[in-house]
Design an enzyme around this catalytic site. Structure first.
Site, PDB file in Angstrom:
ATOM      1  CB  VAL A 171      -0.947   0.015   1.213  1.00  0.00           C
ATOM      2  CG1 VAL A 171      -1.995   1.107   1.030  1.00  0.00           C
ATOM      3  CG2 VAL A 171      -1.618  -1.333   1.403  1.00  0.00           C
ATOM      4  CB  ILE A 172       2.471   2.907  -2.644  1.00  0.00           C
ATOM      5  CG1 ILE A 172       3.195   1.544  -2.642  1.00  0.00           C
ATOM      6  CG2 ILE A 172       3.452   4.049  -2.905  1.00  0.00           C
ATOM      7  CD1 ILE A 172       3.785   1.120  -3.964  1.00  0.00           C
TER       8      ILE A 172
ATOM      9  CB  ALA B 121      -0.150   4.907  -5.658  1.00  0.00           C
ATOM     10  CB  THR B 122      -4.094   5.153  -2.607  1.00  0.00           C
ATOM     11  OG1 THR B 122      -5.435   5.176  -2.099  1.00  0.00           O
ATOM     12  CG2 THR B 122      -3.168   4.725  -1.512  1.00  0.00           C
TER      13      THR B 122
ATOM     14  CG  HIS C 188      -8.709   4.749  -0.718  1.00  0.00           C
ATOM     15  ND1 HIS C 188      -8.211   5.056  -1.954  1.00  0.00           N
ATOM     16  CD2 HIS C 188      -9.138   3.471  -0.801  1.00  0.00           C
ATOM     17  CE1 HIS C 188      -8.330   4.000  -2.741  1.00  0.00           C
ATOM     18  NE2 HIS C 188      -8.875   3.026  -2.066  1.00  0.00           N
TER      19      HIS C 188
ATOM     20  NE  ARG D 162      10.793   0.303   3.844  1.00  0.00           N
ATOM     21  CZ  ARG D 162      10.198   1.338   4.345  1.00  0.00           C
ATOM     22  NH1 ARG D 162       8.912   1.340   4.502  1.00  0.00           N
ATOM     23  NH2 ARG D 162      10.871   2.403   4.698  1.00  0.00           N
TER      24      ARG D 162
HETATM   25  N1  INI Z   1      -4.625  -1.848  -2.838  1.00  0.00           N
HETATM   26  C1  INI Z   1      -3.334  -2.149  -2.538  1.00  0.00           C
HETATM   27  O1  INI Z   1      -3.043  -3.329  -2.268  1.00  0.00           O
HETATM   28  N2  INI Z   1      -2.395  -1.187  -2.514  1.00  0.00           N
HETATM   29  C2  INI Z   1      -2.686   0.118  -2.793  1.00  0.00           C
HETATM   30  O2  INI Z   1      -1.747   0.973  -2.767  1.00  0.00           O
HETATM   31  C3  INI Z   1      -4.020   0.449  -3.139  1.00  0.00           C
HETATM   32  N3  INI Z   1      -4.372   1.794  -3.514  1.00  0.00           N
HETATM   33  O3  INI Z   1      -3.477   2.539  -3.924  1.00  0.00           O
HETATM   34  O4  INI Z   1      -5.518   2.162  -3.473  1.00  0.00           O
HETATM   35  C4  INI Z   1      -4.987  -0.573  -3.139  1.00  0.00           C
HETATM   36  N4  INI Z   1      -6.281  -0.301  -3.437  1.00  0.00           N
HETATM   37  C5  INI Z   1      -7.225  -1.323  -3.784  1.00  0.00           C
HETATM   38  C6  INI Z   1      -7.893  -1.931  -2.553  1.00  0.00           C
HETATM   39  O5  INI Z   1      -7.007  -2.790  -1.853  1.00  0.00           O
HETATM   40  C7  INI Z   1      -9.115  -2.759  -2.971  1.00  0.00           C
HETATM   41  O6  INI Z   1      -8.691  -3.800  -3.822  1.00  0.00           O
HETATM   42  C8  INI Z   1     -10.173  -1.925  -3.709  1.00  0.00           C
HETATM   43  O7  INI Z   1     -10.521  -0.794  -2.947  1.00  0.00           O
HETATM   44  C9  INI Z   1     -11.457  -2.771  -3.960  1.00  0.00           C
HETATM   45  O8  INI Z   1     -12.027  -3.226  -2.726  1.00  0.00           O
END
Ligand code: INI
Length: 161
Positions: free
Chosen positions: A81-82, A85-86, A88, A127
């Site tokens: 999870v970066i 890039a998001t 949320h 990492r």
């Molecule tokens: N999911 C990730 O594994 N890493 C992320 O950085 C990420 N971002 O950037 O939003 C991410 N989003 C998708 C999320 O995990 C769900 O798959 C999606 O919201 C549908 O439920």
């Protein structure tokens, strides 16, 4: 005094690797690291399950199903999870971590947290097998140690999901 400590001997253990596809440039490397750790610590390749989830948010549900199946001794969850890039980030990362902790407490099956939570892609790459080691490898070693520790500890308490 009675003292308990898990070993890093993986012989006889059944392990599930649950990997998020989101940011798979990174999570592929975490998965490779985790598989390497299992092999190096004696876990038989035939005793390893790999399941792919769409993203980190979905990891807890997949981990729960596998942990409750009675077919694995430990689950290793891998994701990236970066923040950059998001918008949320906090929600995805926080719910993933809280969900995985809940799964291990509810099922009594150890769930290792091999989910990178970073500000940048560069930090994630560091990492995932470059400068800062491979957190997938580390999470798999933790899972082996926890599975062995739980094998030794007195039984009881956990809900069977
Ligand atoms: N999911 C990730 O594994 N890493 C992320 O950085 C990420 N971002 O950037 O939003 C991410 N989003 C998708 C999320 O995990 C769900 O798959 C999606 O919201 C549908 O439920």
């Amino acid at each position: 005094m009675t003292s308990y400590e898990g070993t890093r001997r993986g012989e006889g253990l059944r392990v599930a690797l649950v990997c998020a596809r989101f940011n798979d440039l990174i999570t592929d490397r975490l998965l490779a690291g985790a598989r390497d750790a299992l092999a190096r610590h004696g876990v038989d390749e035939d005793s390893v399950i790999v399941a792919w989830a769409p993203g980190a948010f979905e990891l807890p549900l997949v981990a729960q199903r596998l942990a409750a199946s009675g077919e694995v001794d430990a689950v290793v969850c891998l994701g990236a999870v970066i923040r950059g890039a998001t918008g949320h980030y906090e929600l995805v990362a926080g719910q993933c971590a809280a969900g995985l902790q809940r799964v291990q407490l509810d099922t009594g099956v150890p769930v290792a947290f091999g989910v990178l939570t970073t500000d940048t892609v560069e930090q994630a790459i560091e990492r995932a097998g470059t400068k800062a080691g491979n957190k997938g490898f580390d999470a798999a070693v933790t899972a082996i140690e926890m599975a062995d520790l739980l094998r030794q500890l007195p039984k009881g308490g956990e809900r069977s999901a």
